[in-house]
Design a protein around this motif. Structure first.
Motif, PDB file in Angstrom:
ATOM      1  N   PRO A 207       0.746  -1.195   0.055  1.00 44.57           N
ATOM      2  CA  PRO A 207      -0.041   0.010   0.040  1.00 44.57           C
ATOM      3  C   PRO A 207       0.817   1.210  -0.016  1.00 44.57           C
ATOM      4  CG  PRO A 207      -0.128  -1.220   2.057  1.00 44.57           C
ATOM      5  CD  PRO A 207       0.632  -2.158   1.098  1.00 44.57           C
ATOM      6  N   ASP A 208       0.427   2.302  -0.952  1.00 39.91           N
ATOM      7  CA  ASP A 208       1.402   3.460  -0.861  1.00 39.91           C
ATOM      8  C   ASP A 208       2.829   3.412  -1.340  1.00 39.91           C
ATOM      9  OD1 ASP A 208       1.824   6.257  -0.948  1.00 39.91           O
ATOM     10  OD2 ASP A 208       2.031   6.386   1.254  1.00 39.91           O
ATOM     11  N   GLY A 209       2.884   2.084  -2.294  1.00 39.73           N
ATOM     12  CA  GLY A 209       4.165   1.594  -2.824  1.00 39.73           C
ATOM     13  C   GLY A 209       4.954   2.466  -3.380  1.00 39.73           C
ATOM     14  N   SER A 211       5.212   5.453  -3.180  1.00 36.43           N
ATOM     15  CA  SER A 211       5.903   6.627  -2.584  1.00 36.43           C
ATOM     16  C   SER A 211       7.359   5.938  -1.918  1.00 36.43           C
ATOM     17  CB  SER A 211       4.962   7.193  -1.477  1.00 36.43           C
ATOM     18  OG  SER A 211       4.077   7.724  -1.760  1.00 36.43           O
ATOM     19  N   TYR A 212       7.234   4.788  -1.573  1.00 34.39           N
ATOM     20  CA  TYR A 212       8.249   3.997  -0.781  1.00 34.39           C
ATOM     21  C   TYR A 212       9.044   3.337  -1.765  1.00 34.39           C
ATOM     22  CZ  TYR A 212       6.065   5.463   3.449  1.00 34.39           C
ATOM     23  OH  TYR A 212       5.581   6.297   4.617  1.00 34.39           O
ATOM     24  N   ARG A 213       9.033   3.372  -3.171  1.00 31.98           N
ATOM     25  CA  ARG A 213       9.806   2.411  -3.877  1.00 31.98           C
ATOM     26  C   ARG A 213      11.152   2.722  -3.965  1.00 31.98           C
ATOM     27  NH1 ARG A 213      10.536   5.716  -8.620  1.00 31.98           N
ATOM     28  NH2 ARG A 213      11.605   4.176  -9.764  1.00 31.98           N
ATOM     29  N   LEU A 214      11.801   3.780  -3.453  1.00 28.71           N
ATOM     30  CA  LEU A 214      13.185   3.768  -3.467  1.00 28.71           C
ATOM     31  C   LEU A 214      13.674   3.492  -2.094  1.00 28.71           C
ATOM     32  CD1 LEU A 214      13.744   7.697  -4.981  1.00 28.71           C
ATOM     33  CD2 LEU A 214      14.375   5.331  -5.606  1.00 28.71           C
ATOM     34  N   VAL A 215      12.839   3.554  -1.033  1.00 32.08           N
ATOM     35  CA  VAL A 215      13.198   2.899   0.033  1.00 32.08           C
ATOM     36  C   VAL A 215      13.497   1.503   0.073  1.00 32.08           C
ATOM     37  CG1 VAL A 215      12.394   2.489   2.346  1.00 32.08           C
ATOM     38  CG2 VAL A 215      12.008   4.803   1.599  1.00 32.08           C
ATOM     39  N   PHE A 216      12.538   0.995  -0.602  1.00 29.31           N
ATOM     40  CA  PHE A 216      12.661  -0.538  -0.696  1.00 29.31           C
ATOM     41  C   PHE A 216      13.822  -1.001  -1.747  1.00 29.31           C
ATOM     42  CE2 PHE A 216       8.402  -0.558   0.857  1.00 29.31           C
ATOM     43  CZ  PHE A 216       8.204  -1.763   1.920  1.00 29.31           C
ATOM     44  N   MET A 217      13.966  -0.285  -3.019  1.00 27.56           N
ATOM     45  CA  MET A 217      15.100  -0.680  -3.629  1.00 27.56           C
ATOM     46  C   MET A 217      16.645  -0.324  -2.902  1.00 27.56           C
ATOM     47  SD  MET A 217      13.400   1.195  -6.955  1.00 27.56           S
ATOM     48  CE  MET A 217      14.961   1.579  -8.068  1.00 27.56           C
TER      49      MET A 217
ATOM     50  N   ASN B 202      10.484  11.897   3.664  1.00 30.12           N
ATOM     51  CA  ASN B 202       9.666  12.740   2.598  1.00 30.12           C
ATOM     52  C   ASN B 202       8.236  11.999   2.827  1.00 30.12           C
ATOM     53  OD1 ASN B 202       9.230  14.426   0.561  1.00 30.12           O
ATOM     54  ND2 ASN B 202      10.381  13.448  -0.623  1.00 30.12           N
ATOM     55  N   ASN B 203       8.173  10.767   3.407  1.00 25.24           N
ATOM     56  CA  ASN B 203       7.102   9.930   3.253  1.00 25.24           C
ATOM     57  C   ASN B 203       6.267   9.972   4.654  1.00 25.24           C
ATOM     58  OD1 ASN B 203       6.371   9.336   0.491  1.00 25.24           O
ATOM     59  ND2 ASN B 203       8.304   8.121   0.762  1.00 25.24           N
ATOM     60  N   PHE B 204       7.017  10.024   5.750  1.00 27.57           N
ATOM     61  CA  PHE B 204       6.159   9.741   6.932  1.00 27.57           C
ATOM     62  C   PHE B 204       5.489  10.888   7.113  1.00 27.57           C
ATOM     63  CE2 PHE B 204       9.775   6.686   8.477  1.00 27.57           C
ATOM     64  CZ  PHE B 204       9.059   5.591   8.120  1.00 27.57           C
TER      65      PHE B 204
END
Lengths: 241, 396
Positions: A207-209, A211-217, B202-204
Motif C-alpha cells: 500500500p502506498d508503494g 512513494s516508498y519504492r526508492l526506500v525498498f530498492m 519525505n513520506n512519513f
C-alpha cells in the motif's frame, strides 16, 4: 518512411553523439583520476554531472521545463489472451540483443580481449602492445552509447524528459551494477533485474508503494551488500600482504 | 598533553619572536579583512577582483612552498597569540558587518558546513572511509530536535545532546555494514542509507512529509530569546548574531575535538587504517571498532550542526538533507585538504560563499561551481591545504 524511420535515425544519432561525449569527458576529466583514490573520481564525476545538467538547463531553449517525448512505438500485439504493447516488445528485444552483442564483443572479438586485458592489468596489457588510452576511449564510447539507448527507452516510456531525470536513474543503475558485482556482466544484469523486480512488486503489492519504492530498492541494496560484500556475482577479494 | 606519550610541543626556537608575532597578526587580520570585504561587496568588479586576489594567494602558496612553511612555523611559535587574536576576531566580527543580517546568515551557514566537513573529515580524511551519509546524519539530528521541541516542548539545550545520541545510534547502524564492505561498495551502502533516510523523511506523516516541520521555537539563554537582537553598549546586532556565536562555539568545539582526536591513539589508529587496513590489523588495531567509532563521531557532530540549523531557520524539510548535500560536504573536505582542519574549514567557507556571491552570474552559477570543483580536483588534487606529516618535534 516517415515517423518511425526518423525516430530510428534520431536514436542512432543520439547514440553516436553521447558515445563521443563520453570519450570527450574521459579525455578531458576522468582519465586524470585513473590513478587517484576512487573517491576523487566519484566526486569529479558527480561534479561533471552537475555541469552537464546545468548546461542543458541554461543553454537548451526553456531548459528547466519538462519536454514531451514521442513514444517510439504505439499499438499492441495480442499473443493468445495476453495483450502486449509493441513498445515493451521492442524494449525487451533490443535489451536482449544488446546484451548478446556486448557479451560477444567482450568474449570473441580482439577488441573485447584487449578490454579484458586492460581491466585485468593495465601495465601488463601495455607490455603486450595494447594501448590502454585507446581501450578506455572505446569502453567510454560503448558505455555512453548504451546509456543513451537506455535513456531513450526510459523517457519514451515516461513521455516526458527533464534536464535532471538522470540523477536518480544514475544512482539506481550504479546500485544495480554494484549489487551484481562490479566487473561482472551477468552480475549487472542480475542486479538490474532484482532492483527492477523489487520496484514493480512494491508498486503493485505494497500500500502506498509508489512513494516508498526508492526506500525498498535501496534497503535491498544495503542488505545485499551486508550479506555479499562484493556483490552477488563479484569475486571475493582476498587481501595479501 | 598528548595521549601518545610522545612530546608534541616543539622546543620553541626563540629567535625572531617579534617577526613571528607580526606574521601571525598580519595573516589573521588580513584573512579576516579579505573575507569581510568579500562578504560585504555587492559589485561584480570587486567580487571578481577579490576572487583574483584569493587565487593569487593560493598560487603563491602552491609555487612557493617555503612561504607556507614560514607561516606555519610562525603560527607554531606564537600559538597563544594566534589563538587569542583568533578569538577576538571571531567575537568582534559581527560588529564589522554593518548590521547586515544576510552576511551573518552566510557566516552561520558556512560555519555549520564547516562543522559538517570537520565531522566527515574524521572518516574521509583521517581513516579514508567514504561516507556519503553525513547529510543524512545532519537531517536525523535536525528532525530529532525539531520533533522533540515541537511535540514535547523540550528546550533547545536538551535537544542538542538528545539528537546527537539518536544520530550516533543511526551512525553505528550505518557503520555495521562497514565491517564487511569497503571502497565503492561501502560508498554505495552510505549513498543508499542517505537516500532511504531522505525518502522516509519525505513520506512519513509524523515528519511532516515533503512539507517538513514548521514553527520550531527559538532557543533562549538566561531569559534572552535568540529571536531578539543583541544590544551591547549601545551597539545593536541583528538576531542572527545569536546563532552566529552559537555556530562559532560549535566550530570551536569541533576544532578542539579534531585536535584532541588527532593527537590521541584513536587518531593514530585512524591514520593507520588509512595507510593500510590489513597492516593496521596485523599491528593489533581493532579495525572494526575504529571504523564504527569514525561513523559515530561523524554522526554526533553532524547532529549538533543539524540541531542548530533547525532552530535557526525554524523550518526544515527533507530537501535540506538530500544526497547532494552529502556530496557537497565531501567536496568541501576534498577541496580544502583531507585531514587538515584549517583546510577543511576554508573549503567549507569557500564552497558555501562562492555560489551565493556568484548570484550575479544568476543562471550560470551552479555551472561555474561545478567547473571550479573539477578544476580544483585536477589542478590541486591534494586540496588547498594538504595533510601535514605528524610532527613529533624532531624537525621543528
Amino acid at each position: 518512411m516517415g515517423a518511425p524511420a526518423a525516430l530510428v535515425l534520431a536514436i542512432l544519432v543520439s547514440m553516436v553523439a553521447i558515445g563521443l561525449l563520453g570519450v570527450l569527458l574521459d579525455w578531458l576529466v576522468i582519465r586524470r583520476f585513473r590513478n587517484a583514490p576512487a573517491m576523487m573520481a566519484l566526486v569529479a564525476t558527480v561534479a561533471l554531472g552537475t555541469v552537464i545538467r546545468e548546461m542543458i538547463r541554461t543553454f537548451y531553449p526553456q531548459g528547466s521545463n519538462p519536454k514531451p517525448f514521442p513514444s517510439i512505438a504505439s499499438g499492441s500485439f495480442a499473443i493468445g489472451d495476453f495483450v502486449v504493447p509493441t513498445f515493451s516488445l521492442i524494449v525487451i528485444g533490443v535489451s536482449i540483443a544488446m546484451v548478446v552483442a556486448l557479451f560477444a564483443l567482450l568474449t570473441y572479438t580482439p577488441v573485447g580481449m584487449r578490454i579484458r586485458a586492460v581491466a585485468e592489468d593495465r601495465n601488463i596489457a601495455r607490455l603486450m602492445a595494447i594501448r590502454p588510452s585507446r581501450i578506455f576511449a572505446i569502453t567510454f564510447f560503448i558505455a555512453s552509447a548504451v546509456g543513451a539507448i537506455g535513456a531513450v527507452f526510459f523517457v519514451s516510456h515516461a513521455g516526458v524528459v527533464r534536464f535532471d531525470f538522470g540523477v536518480q536513474l544514475g544512482l539506481i543503475g550504479f546500485s544495480a551494477a554494484v549489487i551484481g558485482g562490479l566487473g561482472s556482466m551477468q552480475g549487472a544484469i542480475l542486479g538490474s533485474l532484482l532492483i527492477a523486480g523489487v520496484d514493480v512488486l512494491v508498486q503493485i503489492g505494497v500500500p502506498d508503494g509508489a512513494s516508498y519504492r526508492l526506500v525498498f530498492m535501496f534497503v535491498l541494496t544495503i542488505l545485499v551488500l551486508v550479506l555479499k560484500p562484493s556483490g552477488l556475482l563479484g569475486k571475493p577479494v582476498f587481501e595479501k600482504v | 598533553m598528548s595521549h601518545t606519550g610522545i612530546e608534541t610541543d616543539v622546543p620553541a626556537v626563540r629567535q625572531g619572536g617579534a617577526t613571528n608575532a607580526a606574521i601571525v597578526t598580519a595573516v589573521e587580520i588580513g584573512g579576516a579583512a579579505l573575507l569581510g570585504a568579500f562578504l560585504l561587496s555587492d559589485k561584480t568588479v570587486i567580487i571578481v577582483a577579490l576572487l583574483a586576489v584569493m587565487g593569487a594567494i593560493f598560487a603563491v602558496l602552491q609555487l612557493r612552498p617555503r612561504v607556507e612553511e614560514r607561516i606555519v612555523a610562525a603560527f607554531r611559535d606564537q600559538r597563544r597569540l594566534s589563538m587569542a587574536l583568533g578569538a577576538v576576531i571571531v567575537l568582534t566580527y559581527p560588529f564589522f558587518m554593518n548590521g547586515s543580517s544576510y552576511v551573518l546568515h552566510l557566516l552561520i551557514v558556512a560555519q555549520l558546513y564547516a562543522v559538517l566537513a570537520l565531522a566527515l573529515n574524521f572518516q574521509l580524511g583521517s581513516a579514508n572511509i567514504p561516507n556519503f551519509a553525513t547529510g543524512a546524519s545532519y537531517g536525523i539530528g535536525a528532525y530529532t530536535s525539531a520533533l522533540l521541541a515541537i511535540n514535547f516542548g523540550i528546550s533547545f539545550w536538551w535537544t542538542l545532546p538528545a539528537s546527537a545520541v539518536v544520530a550516533t545510534v543511526f551512525g553505528f547502524l550505518l557503520g555495521f555494514p562497514s565491517m564487511r564492505t569497503k571502497d565503492s561498495y561501502l560508498a554505495l551502502v552510505t549513498i543508499a542509507f542517505a537516500i532511504v533516510v531522505h525518502q522516509l523523511l519525505n513520506n512519513f506523516a509524523w515528519t511532516g512529509g515533503a512539507n517538513g516541520l514548521v514553527g520550531i521555537p527559538a532557543p533562549t539563554l538566561f531569559g534572552h530569546s535568540f529571536a531578539q537582537p543583541i544590544v551591547i553598549f549601545g551597539w545593536r546586532l541583528p538576531s542572527q548574531a545569536n546563532f552566529y556565536y552559537l555556530a562559532a562555539a560549535l566550530v570551536c568545539l569541533s576544532i578542539v575535538a579534531a585536535k584532541r582526536l588527532h593527537e590521541s591513539r584513536v587518531g593514530l589508529a585512524w591514520n593507520a587504517l588509512r595507510a593500510d587496513p590489513l597492516a593496521a590489523r596485523c599491528q593489533g588495531i581493532d579495525i572494526v571498532r575504529y571504523k564504527m567509532l569514525a561513523f559515530g563521531v561523524d554522526a554526533f557532530l553532524a547532529a549538533f550542526a543539524g540541531t542548530i540549523y533547525a532552530f535557526y531557520v525554524s523550518y526544515i524539510s527533507p530537501d535540506n538533507f538530500t544526497f547532494l548535500v552529502s556530496v557537497t560536504i565531501m567536496t568541501m573536505v576534498i577541496v580544502g585538504g583531507m585531514d587538515n582542519t584549517l583546510g577543511v574549514i576554508i573549503g567549507a567557507f569557500l564552497l558555501t560563499m562562492l555560489p551565493e556571491k556568484l548570484r550575479i552570474f544568476s543562471d550560470y552559477r551552479l555551472l561555474f561551481v561545478g567547473v571550479i570543483v573539477i578544476l580544483f580536483l585536477i589542478l590541486r588534487p591534494q586540496g588547498l591545504f594538504p595533510q601535514r606529516a605528524r610532527n613529533y618535534g624532531a624537525h621543528p
